[in-house]
Scaffold this motif. Structure first.
Motif, PDB file in Angstrom:
ATOM      1  N   UNK A 600     -50.004 -17.779   9.417  1.00  0.00           N
ATOM      2  CA  UNK A 600     -48.809 -17.626   8.568  1.00  0.00           C
ATOM      3  C   UNK A 600     -49.418 -19.063   7.473  1.00  0.00           C
ATOM      4  N   UNK A 601     -50.013 -18.958   6.619  1.00  0.00           N
ATOM      5  CA  UNK A 601     -51.035 -20.268   5.808  1.00  0.00           C
ATOM      6  C   UNK A 601     -49.894 -20.612   5.116  1.00  0.00           C
ATOM      7  N   UNK A 602     -50.109 -22.105   4.881  1.00  0.00           N
ATOM      8  CA  UNK A 602     -48.489 -22.443   4.068  1.00  0.00           C
ATOM      9  C   UNK A 602     -49.114 -21.799   2.429  1.00  0.00           C
ATOM     10  N   UNK A 603     -48.217 -22.483   1.845  1.00  0.00           N
ATOM     11  CA  UNK A 603     -48.434 -22.643   0.320  1.00  0.00           C
ATOM     12  C   UNK A 603     -49.243 -22.943  -0.332  1.00  0.00           C
ATOM     13  N   UNK A 604     -50.860 -21.809  -0.423  1.00  0.00           N
ATOM     14  CA  UNK A 604     -52.228 -22.160  -1.439  1.00  0.00           C
ATOM     15  C   UNK A 604     -52.619 -21.446  -2.651  1.00  0.00           C
ATOM     16  N   UNK A 605     -52.935 -22.176  -3.450  1.00  0.00           N
ATOM     17  CA  UNK A 605     -53.180 -21.349  -4.785  1.00  0.00           C
ATOM     18  C   UNK A 605     -54.485 -20.333  -4.624  1.00  0.00           C
ATOM     19  N   UNK A 606     -53.878 -19.474  -5.568  1.00  0.00           N
ATOM     20  CA  UNK A 606     -54.014 -18.465  -5.509  1.00  0.00           C
ATOM     21  C   UNK A 606     -55.737 -17.916  -7.009  1.00  0.00           C
ATOM     22  N   UNK A 607     -54.641 -18.008  -8.082  1.00  0.00           N
ATOM     23  CA  UNK A 607     -54.875 -17.844  -9.211  1.00  0.00           C
ATOM     24  C   UNK A 607     -56.064 -19.290  -9.756  1.00  0.00           C
ATOM     25  N   UNK A 608     -57.203 -18.204  -9.792  1.00  0.00           N
ATOM     26  CA  UNK A 608     -58.513 -18.879 -10.373  1.00  0.00           C
ATOM     27  C   UNK A 608     -58.087 -18.839 -12.538  1.00  0.00           C
TER      28      UNK A 608
END
Length: 848
Positions: A600-608
């Motif tokens: 499970x990744x850390x919180x990662x920015x997804x939206x461009x």
């Protein structure tokens, strides 16, 4: 001879048995030797704990092999075993007297929230390696177990008072009484005050400057999120305002009733009240009177063990420093556990079996879980069985299996364990073990819905915000089946930044015109013409830029769906040896190989972010404006020729100005149409994902040598093969811990004279750090996204010392400790202050 007296002298030889104590954690309740236990195990003894004045219990673990500690300041820290640390970490299974001691719902291990004091602790047991077959989920890296002293076994009263640097003032007391041979009671308490090391968070400061410059906009944005005006004004007024004062109060009460020689009943209650700065996965939080409490009852009878406990949070007056919004948390965890055991064939075959139930009840009043609130309970239960077979005096076979159910995960999870322990003699043991372990998703992984404040960098200056968002029970998507975006949100939307808009060129263009009109004077008739333009994909290419620096045409953008988070599975093979030589030298060596999947990744920015390229915008806008303006002017009475002349003249000035003002400017951010996402602003969404598989190997060495009865030398070294990974699709993942670390120490203890002292050198290697918004990966080749603000964590070596002596003709002891003797400024995480020396003195007085 009858009627006579015979005298004999019987010399007694003293031996250092204390080097090889016994532990109960490795096999969950059954007693094992540290040498012959089926898992690599290490203990921190009470003498080491009570002799070292420290602001937090975590200081007593710094000499343990395999333990990684991320120091956040005076008292806060993150502790894991064998890496994969995090800003907000709960990957280590932390127990106190068999009670899961992490904060409920959040599942984070804050050791400074434990109400027990140093004098309460009998020992700390650290088990390296996976333990899911016995303890269930979230024991992939190991178990840390703090075991406290019984008032029946250790009655007495002690008081301590200490002071030190950073305006530190600390006091504790413990009074334990044996009411009779079967009943004992204990009460202990603590207080601590001090000043944190200062730290300036650039994102916080940027948000503070924006709130000062545009107070009305700040308040309006928070009102759109559903806050009252008074709450919005309060939030805007405290953005980035840090209180560096640290305060902690704790109380713990315990009663032991030994109702028979075969059983006992123990009840414990604890309460801690903490004020300070705590890091979360999104930003630092200012806390005030955060209360953590628990009630526990445990019954033992022969080999039966039954317990129930309740952990509860009340976050008090806490708020995120990047946006000032309140952080409520009144979550709770209820647990029931049963265990029994029996043996056969004269003890050659032994079984342990049991059942666990965990009921997690998150409650944040919508501040952490947003619209998920009320439907975010999680229940877990598991059955386990362990078998220990004495194959011969030299060989033990240990097998265990566990089946767990989770209220959201679709399938049962099976965790097996098999180990062989070879004992060539009573002082040496070799163990070979295989473990399959798992970690379940947290309530945050599924249901997080929390603002992270103004987005970092240029995007934040434009009004974009950041927001942590869980996968939900069913996941969600960014794109439709045909590849088009499901929607976008914009700080330039007159209807509100949080309103979902169609993600097309025409809508984005109107947002751009509105943004330009705020800074460029445009006559109303011309503005109406501009707003009436409706470019399509064939006319004007909509572009994107991702948080990782990638960019291109939206027509070729692919954003994978966000599926619901699933459990992480880990398989480990471990080979270890422990030996005790002449009762003076103890050595432990372990090597392991680990496979991990569905991390499970850390919180990662997804939206461009979405924008128009300047050159393309200018090429389209010129002809489009002229044609629309000509039609408008002709309709107003001008001839076609005059209208075209005027429109062309206007375009020669207007088009380059608009292209310069709108071109390359982020106008919106990609979003989704899930209902829970509608209560925010123009949010850059950070979420969790199950990532691909990884492999790593490592090893730990620990040595303790009783050179003379008063002198002890100890050393540890730990190595892991990798601290940076590229998973499927190039997704980065950091161990957030060094590849190499070690300690070397010497201790002197003269019980007769009442003198003790120690010195220790701690080395921590450099490593990259990546956890949500906290990015320190400049040392990684090719890792240069625009959001990076800090360097990797640099290596450091620190020296710690303690000294203590009994005050003559009194029951008092004067103790000194210095953590980081030479005041070496270092940081162990990104987003934390540079920490220096912490020296303190303490007087301890044993009343009786």
């Amino acid at each position: 001879v009858a009627g006579q007296t015979t005298a004999r002298n019987l010399p007694l030889e003293s031996q250092g048995y204390r080097l090889a104590g016994f532990i109960v954690t490795a096999s969950r309740g059954s007693v094992d030797s540290e040498i012959t236990a089926p898992s690599s195990s290490h203990s921190v003894r009470s003498s080491e704990i009570t002799e070292r004045p420290a602001p937090s219990p975590v200081e007593h673990l710094r000499g343990s092999p395999g333990v990684d500690i991320g120091t956040q300041g005076l008292q806060a820290s993150n502790v894991v075993v064998r890496g994969f640390n995090n800003i907000f970490s709960g990957s280590m299974h932390m127990l106190t007297d068999n009670r899961l001691a992490g904060l409920p719902s959040l599942r984070v291990n804050f050791m400074h929230f434990l109400p027990m004091i140093d004098d309460d602790i009998e020992r700390v047991e650290v088990v390296l390696g996976a333990s899911s077959a016995l303890y269930g989920p979230n024991t992939v890296n190991g178990v840390m177990h703090l075991i406290t002293r019984s008032p029946l076994e250790d009655p007495g009263t002690s008081v301590t008072l200490g002071a030190g640097e950073r305006s530190l003032l600390q006091g504790t007391f413990r009074t334990a009484h044996r009411v009779n041979d079967r009943l004992g009671v204990k009460l202990s308490g603590q207080f601590l005050r001090g000043q944190e090391w200062p730290y300036v968070d650039p994102t916080e400061q940027g948000a503070r400057e924006d709130a000062n410059a545009f107070p009305d906009e700040c308040v309006a944005e928070r009102e759109l999120r559903g806050f009252t005006r008074d709450d919005a004004v309060t939030a805007c007024g405290r953005i980035g305002i840090r209180d560096y004062g640290v305060r902690r109060y704790g109380l713990e009460a315990r009663a032991d009733w030994r109702f028979s020689d075969r059983g006992s009943l123990i009840g414990t209650y604890g309460l801690t009240d903490v004020t300070g700065i705590e890091l979360t996965g999104l930003s630092a939080a200012q806390t005030s009177n955060w209360r953590y409490q628990f009630a526990q009852a445990r019954l033992t009878y022969d080999r039966w063990f039954v317990q129930a406990y309740y952990n509860a949070n009340d976050a008090g007056d806490a708020f995120l420093l990047r946006d000032g919004l309140p952080l409520f948390d009144r979550s709770s965890l209820g647990v029931v556990q049963l265990q029994n055991g029996f043996d056969l064939f004269g003890g050659r075959q032994d079984f342990i079996y049991g059942f666990d139930y965990f009921g997690n009840r998150p409650d944040s009043r919508g501040s952490i879980y947003g619209d998920f609130e009320g439907a975010n309970d999680i229940e877990e239960s598991g059955l386990y069985l362990q078998s220990k077979t004495v194959l011969s005096p030299r060989f033990d076979l240990i097998m265990a299996g566990r089946i767990d159910a989770h209220s959201i995960l679709p399938d049962l999870v099976f965790s097996p364990r098999i180990a062989v322990v070879f004992k060539p003699d009573e002082s040496n043991a070799v163990r070979l073990a295989f473990n399959r372990a798992f970690s379940t998703p947290t309530a945050l992984n599924y249901f997080l819905d929390l603002s992270a404040g103004i987005a970092p960098g240029y995007a934040g200056a434009l009004g974009f915000t950041a927001r942590g968002f869980g996968s939900g029970r069913n996941g969600f998507a960014w794109q439709n089946s045909d590849g088009t975006l499901r929607g976008m949100r914009s700080p330039f939307n007159p209807a509100g930044a949080g309103a979902l808009l169609p993600a097309d060129e025409a809508t984005l263009w109107r947002l751009g015109v509105g943004a330009a009109s705020d800074s460029i004077p445009i006559p109303s008739d011309i503005l109406a013409v501009l707003q009436g333009l409706a470019p399509g994909g064939a006319d004007l290419d909509m572009r994107y830029v991702g948080s990782d620096g990638s960019s291109g045409s939206v027509s070729v953008l692919t954003l994978p769906d966000v599926p619901p988070i699933r459990e992480t599975r880990t398989e480990t093979i471990e080979l270890g040896w422990s030996g005790l030589f002449n009762n003076t030298l103890k050595i432990s060596v372990d090597a392991y190989y680990r496979w991990e999947s569905n991390f499970v990744s850390p919180l990662t920015a997804e939206t461009p972010l979405l924008f128009f390229e300047r050159d393309g915008l200018e090429q389209w806008l010129g002809p489009a404006y002229i044609e629309a303006r000509v039609a408008d002017l002709v309709g107003s009475g001008l001839t076609a020729a005059a209208a075209r002349t005027q429109a062309t003249l206007e375009a020669s000035t207007l088009v380059p100005t608009l292209a310069a003002g709108i071109g390359d400017l982020p106008l919106a951010v990609t979003s989704s149409d899930v209902p829970e996402m509608d209560n925010g602003g123009a949010d850059i969404i950070l979420t969790y994902r199950n990532l691909g598989a990884l492999e790593l190997w490592g090893g730990d060495i620990a040595l303790e040598w009783l050179v003379r009865p008063e002198w002890t030398i100890n050393a540890t070294y730990s190595h892991v093969s990798d601290n940076w990974f590229r998973l499927a699709g190039g997704v980065p993942l950091a161990l957030n811990a060094p590849a190499n670390k070690g300690t070397l120490g010497v201790a002197y203890r003269n019980e007769g004279r009442g003198v003790h002292g120690s010195a220790r050198v701690r080395y921590t290697g450099s490593f990259p750090f990546l956890s949500t918004n906290f990015d320190g990966t400049r040392c990684i080749p090719g890792r240069t996204p625009a959001t990076i603000q800090e360097e990797c964590i640099e290596a450091y070596a620190l020296v710690d010392m303690t000294l203590g002596f009994r005050i003559p003709r009194t029951a008092g002891t004067l103790q000194f400790s210095v953590i980081n003797l030479f005041d070496t400024a270092y940081r162990s995480f990104v987003g934390v202050p540079s920490v220096g020396r912490m020296a303190m003195a303490r007087v301890r007085y044993d009343l009786f």
